[in-house]
Design a protein around this motif. Structure first.
Motif, PDB file in Angstrom:
ATOM      1  N   CYS A 109      29.429 -52.640   2.200  1.00  9.23           N
ATOM      2  CA  CYS A 109      30.276 -51.539   2.661  1.00  9.23           C
ATOM      3  C   CYS A 109      30.737 -51.792   4.085  1.00  9.23           C
ATOM      4  CB  CYS A 109      29.540 -50.214   2.572  1.00  9.23           C
ATOM      5  SG  CYS A 109      30.595 -48.817   2.970  1.00  9.23           S
ATOM      6  N   ARG A 110      29.835 -52.273   4.922  1.00 10.37           N
ATOM      7  CA  ARG A 110      30.213 -52.527   6.318  1.00 10.37           C
ATOM      8  C   ARG A 110      31.302 -53.586   6.405  1.00 10.37           C
ATOM      9  NH1 ARG A 110      24.424 -52.429   6.946  1.00 10.37           N
ATOM     10  NH2 ARG A 110      23.830 -50.356   7.596  1.00 10.37           N
ATOM     11  N   GLU A 111      31.324 -54.485   5.453  1.00 10.11           N
ATOM     12  CA  GLU A 111      32.305 -55.560   5.468  1.00 10.11           C
ATOM     13  C   GLU A 111      33.621 -55.149   4.816  1.00 10.11           C
ATOM     14  OE1 GLU A 111      30.435 -58.806   3.462  1.00 10.11           O
ATOM     15  OE2 GLU A 111      28.766 -58.854   4.870  1.00 10.11           O
ATOM     16  N   GLU A 112      33.583 -54.334   3.781  1.00 10.49           N
ATOM     17  CA  GLU A 112      34.759 -54.069   2.962  1.00 10.49           C
ATOM     18  C   GLU A 112      35.320 -52.660   3.095  1.00 10.49           C
ATOM     19  OE1 GLU A 112      33.967 -55.212  -1.074  1.00 10.49           O
ATOM     20  OE2 GLU A 112      32.856 -56.962  -0.421  1.00 10.49           O
ATOM     21  N   CYS A 113      34.525 -51.700   3.504  1.00 16.23           N
ATOM     22  CA  CYS A 113      34.973 -50.309   3.558  1.00 16.23           C
ATOM     23  C   CYS A 113      35.319 -49.905   4.980  1.00 16.23           C
ATOM     24  CB  CYS A 113      33.873 -49.373   3.074  1.00 16.23           C
ATOM     25  SG  CYS A 113      33.389 -49.573   1.369  1.00 16.23           S
ATOM     26  N   THR A 114      36.405 -49.187   5.110  1.00 12.58           N
ATOM     27  CA  THR A 114      36.683 -48.560   6.399  1.00 12.58           C
ATOM     28  C   THR A 114      35.843 -47.288   6.480  1.00 12.58           C
ATOM     29  OG1 THR A 114      38.494 -47.244   5.504  1.00 12.58           O
ATOM     30  CG2 THR A 114      39.059 -49.422   6.420  1.00 12.58           C
ATOM     31  N   GLN A 115      35.696 -46.753   7.659  1.00 10.78           N
ATOM     32  CA  GLN A 115      34.982 -45.487   7.798  1.00 10.78           C
ATOM     33  C   GLN A 115      35.708 -44.378   7.055  1.00 10.78           C
ATOM     34  OE1 GLN A 115      33.729 -44.327  11.737  1.00 10.78           O
ATOM     35  NE2 GLN A 115      33.105 -46.416  12.233  1.00 10.78           N
ATOM     36  N   LEU A 116      37.037 -44.424   7.042  1.00 11.16           N
ATOM     37  CA  LEU A 116      37.807 -43.427   6.302  1.00 11.16           C
ATOM     38  C   LEU A 116      37.420 -43.447   4.830  1.00 11.16           C
ATOM     39  CD1 LEU A 116      40.019 -41.307   5.950  1.00 11.16           C
ATOM     40  CD2 LEU A 116      41.678 -43.195   5.818  1.00 11.16           C
ATOM     41  N   TYR A 117      37.392 -44.625   4.239  1.00 12.96           N
ATOM     42  CA  TYR A 117      37.032 -44.723   2.831  1.00 12.96           C
ATOM     43  C   TYR A 117      35.612 -44.223   2.602  1.00 12.96           C
ATOM     44  CZ  TYR A 117      36.057 -46.241  -1.815  1.00 12.96           C
ATOM     45  OH  TYR A 117      35.690 -46.230  -3.122  1.00 12.96           O
ATOM     46  N   HIS A 118      34.710 -44.589   3.481  1.00 11.75           N
ATOM     47  CA  HIS A 118      33.322 -44.141   3.364  1.00 11.75           C
ATOM     48  C   HIS A 118      33.258 -42.616   3.313  1.00 11.75           C
ATOM     49  CE1 HIS A 118      28.975 -44.059   4.061  1.00 11.75           C
ATOM     50  NE2 HIS A 118      29.223 -43.111   4.946  1.00 11.75           N
ATOM     51  N   HIS A 119      33.961 -41.949   4.221  1.00  9.66           N
ATOM     52  CA  HIS A 119      33.942 -40.481   4.244  1.00  9.66           C
ATOM     53  C   HIS A 119      34.583 -39.889   2.994  1.00  9.66           C
ATOM     54  CE1 HIS A 119      32.302 -40.691   8.183  1.00  9.66           C
ATOM     55  NE2 HIS A 119      33.437 -41.025   8.804  1.00  9.66           N
ATOM     56  N   ILE A 120      35.665 -40.497   2.515  1.00 10.44           N
ATOM     57  CA  ILE A 120      36.314 -40.009   1.293  1.00 10.44           C
ATOM     58  C   ILE A 120      35.378 -40.166   0.113  1.00 10.44           C
ATOM     59  CG2 ILE A 120      38.145 -40.520  -0.383  1.00 10.44           C
ATOM     60  CD1 ILE A 120      39.963 -41.123   2.089  1.00 10.44           C
ATOM     61  N   GLN A 121      34.802 -41.341  -0.052  1.00  9.92           N
ATOM     62  CA  GLN A 121      33.918 -41.613  -1.191  1.00  9.92           C
ATOM     63  C   GLN A 121      32.741 -40.636  -1.232  1.00  9.92           C
ATOM     64  OE1 GLN A 121      34.799 -43.582  -3.490  1.00  9.92           O
ATOM     65  NE2 GLN A 121      32.967 -43.774  -4.713  1.00  9.92           N
ATOM     66  N   ASN A 122      32.287 -40.209  -0.059  1.00  6.25           N
ATOM     67  CA  ASN A 122      31.152 -39.288   0.029  1.00  6.25           C
ATOM     68  C   ASN A 122      31.578 -37.827   0.123  1.00  6.25           C
ATOM     69  OD1 ASN A 122      28.773 -41.062  -0.004  1.00  6.25           O
ATOM     70  ND2 ASN A 122      29.829 -41.976   1.735  1.00  6.25           N
ATOM     71  N   ARG A 123      32.879 -37.583  -0.043  1.00  4.69           N
ATOM     72  CA  ARG A 123      33.439 -36.223   0.004  1.00  4.69           C
ATOM     73  C   ARG A 123      33.117 -35.512   1.312  1.00  4.69           C
ATOM     74  NH1 ARG A 123      31.730 -35.891  -6.004  1.00  4.69           N
ATOM     75  NH2 ARG A 123      33.702 -36.247  -7.026  1.00  4.69           N
ATOM     76  N   GLU A 124      33.104 -36.266   2.381  1.00  3.40           N
ATOM     77  CA  GLU A 124      32.877 -35.723   3.725  1.00  3.40           C
ATOM     78  C   GLU A 124      34.249 -35.398   4.321  1.00  3.40           C
ATOM     79  OE1 GLU A 124      28.905 -38.466   4.520  1.00  3.40           O
ATOM     80  OE2 GLU A 124      30.804 -39.029   5.466  1.00  3.40           O
TER      81      GLU A 124
END
Length: 145
Positions: free
Chosen positions: A24-39
């Motif tokens: 995730c740290r390599e491939e995901c942006t923080q934006l995507y991380h927050h979206i995926q987690n519904r944050e």
């Protein structure tokens, strides 16, 4: 198909096994991380701070190299019942995103309808691209069917 699109080997920043591999740290942006987690509040703040992340495509390939799926943060958000404020911010950051389909030709409006998004989200997507309600995906499906 739609259900396999986001299977266990998809980029999944909310999956502890995925996080433990540091992918995730390599491939995901923080934006995507927050979206995926519904944050949604964090996603909103992130897209305002780093609007360029709204343009980041996520691509997963089959072992033979062909594209399995390809989508933008707005596609991912639309399938997860986002707040209207997040969708407005994603559109503001990348206005053309409403007319870009994923690997299956699905526009954000397709994903919003599939994900049973709220009416205000559907209206925002339609206001951003009036003709999207009449766009068929690669399987001949309209957003509302």
């Amino acid at each position: 198909d739609l259900h396999s699109l986001f299977s266990s080997d998809a980029i999944d920043c909310g999956n502890p096994a995925y996080l433990s591999q540091n992918r995730c740290r390599e491939e995901c942006t923080q934006l995507y991380h927050h979206i995926q987690n519904r944050e949604w509040p964090r996603a909103l703040a992130r897209v305002k701070k780093k609007p360029q992340e709204a343009r980041q495509w996520y691509t997963k390939r089959h072992s033979n190299g062909s594209v399995r799926y390809r989508f933008l943060p707005i596609h991912a958000a639309c399938r997860l019942d986002p707040t209207n404020e997040v969708i407005i911010a994603l559109i503001k950051a990348y206005p053309d995103s409403t007319k870009l389909g994923d690997v299956d030709g699905m526009l954000p409006i397709h994903w919003a309808c599939w994900g049973k998004a709220r009416r205000d989200v559907i209206k925002t997507l339609l206001d951003a691209r009036k003709d999207s309600a009449n766009k068929i995906d690669n399987y001949g499906r309209l957003p509302i069917h």
